[in-house]
Each structure stands twice: as C-alpha cells, then as structure tokens.
Design a protein around this motif. Structure first.
Motif, short mmCIF file in Angstrom:
data_model
loop_
_atom_site.label_atom_id
_atom_site.label_comp_id
_atom_site.label_asym_id
_atom_site.label_seq_id
_atom_site.Cartn_x
_atom_site.Cartn_y
_atom_site.Cartn_z
N GLY A 92 0.79 -1.21 0.00
CA GLY A 92 0.00 0.00 0.00
C GLY A 92 0.83 1.27 0.00
O GLY A 92 0.39 2.32 0.48
N ARG A 93 2.02 1.18 -0.55
CA ARG A 93 2.93 2.34 -0.56
C ARG A 93 3.86 2.25 -1.75
O ARG A 93 4.35 1.18 -2.08
N GLN A 94 4.10 3.38 -2.42
CA GLN A 94 4.98 3.40 -3.58
C GLN A 94 6.42 3.64 -3.17
O GLN A 94 6.71 4.38 -2.23
N ALA A 95 7.33 3.02 -3.90
CA ALA A 95 8.76 3.19 -3.64
C ALA A 95 9.22 4.58 -4.05
O ALA A 95 8.77 5.13 -5.06
N ASP A 96 10.15 5.13 -3.27
CA ASP A 96 10.81 6.39 -3.63
C ASP A 96 12.10 6.13 -4.40
O ASP A 96 12.62 7.04 -5.05
N ALA A 97 12.62 4.90 -4.31
CA ALA A 97 13.87 4.53 -4.98
C ALA A 97 13.97 3.02 -5.01
O ALA A 97 13.29 2.32 -4.26
N THR A 98 14.84 2.52 -5.87
CA THR A 98 15.16 1.10 -5.87
C THR A 98 16.67 0.95 -5.64
O THR A 98 17.39 1.94 -5.52
N MET A 99 17.14 -0.30 -5.57
CA MET A 99 18.53 -0.54 -5.18
C MET A 99 18.89 -1.98 -5.53
O MET A 99 18.01 -2.85 -5.53
N PRO A 100 20.15 -2.28 -5.84
CA PRO A 100 20.55 -3.68 -6.04
C PRO A 100 20.55 -4.44 -4.72
O PRO A 100 20.75 -3.86 -3.66
N ILE A 101 20.33 -5.77 -4.80
CA ILE A 101 20.55 -6.60 -3.62
C ILE A 101 21.98 -7.13 -3.62
O ILE A 101 22.48 -7.57 -2.58
N GLU A 102 22.64 -7.12 -4.77
CA GLU A 102 24.03 -7.57 -4.87
C GLU A 102 24.72 -6.80 -5.98
O GLU A 102 24.08 -6.22 -6.85
N CYS A 103 26.06 -6.75 -5.93
CA CYS A 103 26.80 -6.10 -7.01
C CYS A 103 27.47 -7.20 -7.82
O CYS A 103 28.47 -7.78 -7.42
N GLY A 104 26.86 -7.53 -8.93
CA GLY A 104 27.41 -8.60 -9.76
C GLY A 104 26.60 -8.79 -11.01
O GLY A 104 25.37 -8.92 -10.94
N GLY A 105 27.26 -8.78 -12.16
CA GLY A 105 26.63 -9.14 -13.42
C GLY A 105 25.30 -8.46 -13.66
O GLY A 105 25.14 -7.25 -13.50
N ILE A 106 24.30 -9.25 -14.01
CA ILE A 106 23.00 -8.71 -14.38
C ILE A 106 22.31 -8.04 -13.20
O ILE A 106 21.49 -7.13 -13.38
N ASN A 107 22.63 -8.45 -11.97
CA ASN A 107 21.92 -7.88 -10.83
C ASN A 107 22.40 -6.49 -10.44
O ASN A 107 21.82 -5.86 -9.55
N SER A 108 23.45 -5.99 -11.07
CA SER A 108 23.74 -4.56 -10.97
C SER A 108 22.94 -3.78 -12.00
O SER A 108 22.84 -2.55 -11.91
N MET A 109 22.39 -4.49 -12.99
CA MET A 109 21.65 -3.85 -14.07
C MET A 109 20.13 -3.85 -13.85
O MET A 109 19.44 -2.95 -14.32
N ILE A 110 19.61 -4.85 -13.14
CA ILE A 110 18.16 -4.95 -12.97
C ILE A 110 17.55 -3.70 -12.34
O ILE A 110 16.55 -3.17 -12.84
N PRO A 111 18.12 -3.14 -11.25
CA PRO A 111 17.54 -1.90 -10.71
C PRO A 111 17.62 -0.73 -11.70
O PRO A 111 16.76 0.15 -11.69
N LEU A 112 18.65 -0.73 -12.54
CA LEU A 112 18.76 0.32 -13.56
C LEU A 112 17.66 0.18 -14.60
O LEU A 112 17.14 1.17 -15.11
N LEU A 113 17.33 -1.07 -14.95
CA LEU A 113 16.23 -1.31 -15.87
C LEU A 113 14.92 -0.81 -15.27
O LEU A 113 14.12 -0.15 -15.95
#
Length: 389
Positions: A92-113
């Motif tokens: 019931g609340r919108q995010a103000d930002a997102t963030m990676p859960i890990e720094c590695g490969g595609i998972n540094s890119m998913i939050p950017l997507l």
C-alpha cells in the motif's frame, strides 16, 4: 552526492560489477542490453546512501535463478518492474527509490532497468557487497532488516507474494522453488526498507565502485598499461582495499551442473609451465566460494575470488569458464561489516557446508586492523518498519 548515469557508462559498469560479482550475479551483457534498450539518451539518478532521507522508502529489485539458465532464458524485460509494482500494491505504498541486492553481473543492471522504466532513482549501495547465491545472504538481514514480504514475477505475468516474517531462509527456499517452476529464473522485489535502514545495513557505494573499476580496466588497456595494477590502485582507497594474485594458469577442467536452482561445480586451473605440478581448484555455487592450491585454502567466502583473462583482466563468470582459457585468479578482501560473526554465520564458509574456517585473504593482522576501524551497525528491533505499514 547524487550523480547521473548514462548509457555510455553501462559497459564499464557491467565490467566492474562482474569483477565484484566473483563469478556470479548473472550475465552482464544481457543486463546491459536490456537497460540500453529502455534508457536511450536519458539518464538515471544515482543516490549516495549517506544523503538519503531517513523516511525514504526503498525497494530493492533483482533477478534470481541459476546463471546457466539465464544465458538461454533471456528476460522479456518487464518482470522486475512488475515485481516492484506487485510489492507496492501489497504494502500500500509506492517506492521512492530502488537498489541492487548484490553487485554482480545482471543484478547490478536490474535496478537500472527498473529505474529506466519508472523514473525512480537508484541507491548507490547493495546488500551483499559481491554476489551470493541465496536471498537470505544479505547484510540487510544480518543487521536487522528482513526480506519478507517478497514479490516474485515471471515472464508470462505471473505474480507471487511470499511472506515468512523474519525467517529469511524459509523465504529463500520458497522463492527458489517457484523460480524453478518458472523455468529456472524469476524477478523479485524484496527487503523493502527506509532510508535510515539503508544507511545502517547496506554496503555503500558499490555501483560507483563497480563503474570506477570497469573504467580503470578499460583505460589501462587503451594506454597499454597493466589493468591489474589499475584494479589494485582503484580498490586501494575503498572498503575492498587488499588485492592478491592467487594463481596464473590455464583452465584444464570444468565441472558444472544446474541443480536445485543453482549452478554448482568446480574449475581446475593448471600452471602454464608444464614442468610445474601445482593444482589450483575453485569450487562454486553460482559464485566462487573457495580456492585451494594443492589442497590448501588460499581464499574462502566471503572474500572475493575473481577469475579474469590473464592479459586483459576481463572478468569471467562461472558459466563462462571454458577449457583452455588462460586466466589469472585474484583474491579481494571484503568490507569489515561482511566479516563480523553475525555476517559470517549468514554467508561465511559454514553457510555453504565448507569445513574450513574463514581466513582473510590479506592475513589476520591486516584484517584485525581493518576490523578495528569498523563499528558494527546496531540491529535494532529488526521489525523492518520501513516495509510494514
């Protein structure tokens, strides 16, 4: 200070994040292409964690599954944003930002997507300081923020909410089973938290560090200087201050199997000089876990074991290892907050069933000096108040 990331930064960021991912985190090329396609000529705002408002609401986003599957099962692209929207709806609340859960490969890119699709900023931090195979292996969880509720999305629009309270291992087990039934890959939104909790529990500035690493490697190549010296110089002033060359050789054997939602196996690296009979072996579960020289441990999780091309320093993921590759193996020290007793319980050797104790790659004396400068974040009540409203 916040800064703007553009499509021109993505190749360097992918390279540096893959190095920090210690063999895991998913294919960086696929992630880079997905972000480039959506971002175009726009930019993404990257927020410094120290400057976050305490009441900022942050929802990390990621991909989970076996890296070997991700090579053949390319995401449609909408799944991580769908997971984010699903969790927002549930909370019931919108995010103000997102963030990676890990720094590695595609998972540094998913939050950017997600940021490119939604306009959200991305926090320059993550919850692993490298890549780990399980969702419960987070500094967030170590210091009192729990992953539930988790939203999971599939490529056909499937949506699942998992809420296991403060049991992050159960959350991982259930999410892994669903990801397997979705074909081995799923996209998730989890560990929703406040800005104050980000500052207390996250490994800071890993996006900017990955970008600096990737850029330093590229610039060294262009200048015909050593990219390995560039890596050491770049990391020397960060929380990952110690770099050690573990071995140089040729990949002589790779055993890899996809099981239980993970890519598990080992790689054997033989000396370039046939007269030398050393045997170097790396065991991995998505990421490199332990490196042994002639049966003796030289580096072990959570410190980073990074396999790179022996001339260009291009990082090689566990699914990218091939017979005949000439490689260097680097050991890199992890931040002090990832070496506390609580952290080692979550993602140290025993968490992977390894019998050997953790031994810092830089040696006990240097590690003790680094640890003396670290004050462990107070875990607080651990109620994840930023997510539960």
């Amino acid at each position: 200070m916040s800064w703007e990331l553009t499509a021109a930064d993505l190749p360097d960021l992918a390279r540096g994040a893959t190095l920090l991912g210690t063999g895991g985190g998913g294919d960086p090329y696929i992630g880079k292409m997905l972000v480039e396609q959506v971002l175009g000529t726009r930019s993404i705002t990257i927020l410094d964690p120290d400057e976050l408002a305490d009441d900022l609401f942050v929802i990390p986003t990621a991909q989970m599954g076996a890296p070997t599957v991700m090579i053949e099962k390319i995401p449609a692209g909408f799944e991580p944003t769908l997971a984010l929207r699903t969790l927002e709806e549930h909370l019931g609340r919108q995010a103000d930002a997102t963030m990676p859960i890990e720094c590695g490969g595609i998972n540094s890119m998913i939050p950017l997507l997600v940021a490119a699709e939604t306009g959200l900023p991305v926090v320059d931090a993550d919850g692993m300081g490298r890549a780990f195979p399980e969702l419960s292996m987070e500094t967030f969880a170590v210091y009192g923020v729990h992953g539930s509720p988790l939203a999971l999305a599939g490529e056909r629009g499937e949506r699942v909410i998992i809420d296991t309270g403060d049991d992050d291992r159960q959350m991982e087990w259930l999410a892994r089973g669903i990801a397997i039934r979705l074909g081995g890959v799923a996209h998730i939104a989890e560990y929703a938290m406040s800005g104050a909790e980000v500052k207390r529990t996250a490994v800071p500035r890993t996006i900017s560090m990955a970008l600096a690493l990737g850029r330093a490697i590229r610039l060294a190549r262009e200048a015909h200087t050593s990219p390995f010296d560039a890596i050491e110089a770049t990391l020397s002033t960060t929380l990952y201050s110690h770099v050690r060359e573990l071995f140089v050789g040729k990949v002589s054997d790779v055993e890899r199997r996809t099981t239980d939602g993970f890519a598990k196996g080992r790689a054997v690296i033989s000396p370039l000089d046939p007269a030398t009979h050393d045997r170097f072996e790396i065991a991995f579960q998505n990421e490199n876990l332990v490196a042994r020289l002639n049966g003796e441990v030289v580096t072990i999780v959570p410190d980073l074991i990074c396999v790179v091309d022996h001339e260009t320093a291009e990082p090689i993921t566990t699914e990218g290892l091939r017979y005949g590759q000439r490689v260097r193996v680097l050991g890199i020290s992890t931040p002090a907050m990832m070496r506390t007793p609580a952290a080692l319980q979550a993602f140290g050797p025993t968490a992977f069933g390894l019998s050997e104790p953790f031994a810092p790659v830089e040696g006990e004396v240097a590690a003790a000096e680094a640890a003396s400068r670290f004050t462990s974040p107070a875990p607080g009540a651990g109620t994840n108040q930023g997510a539960r409203i």
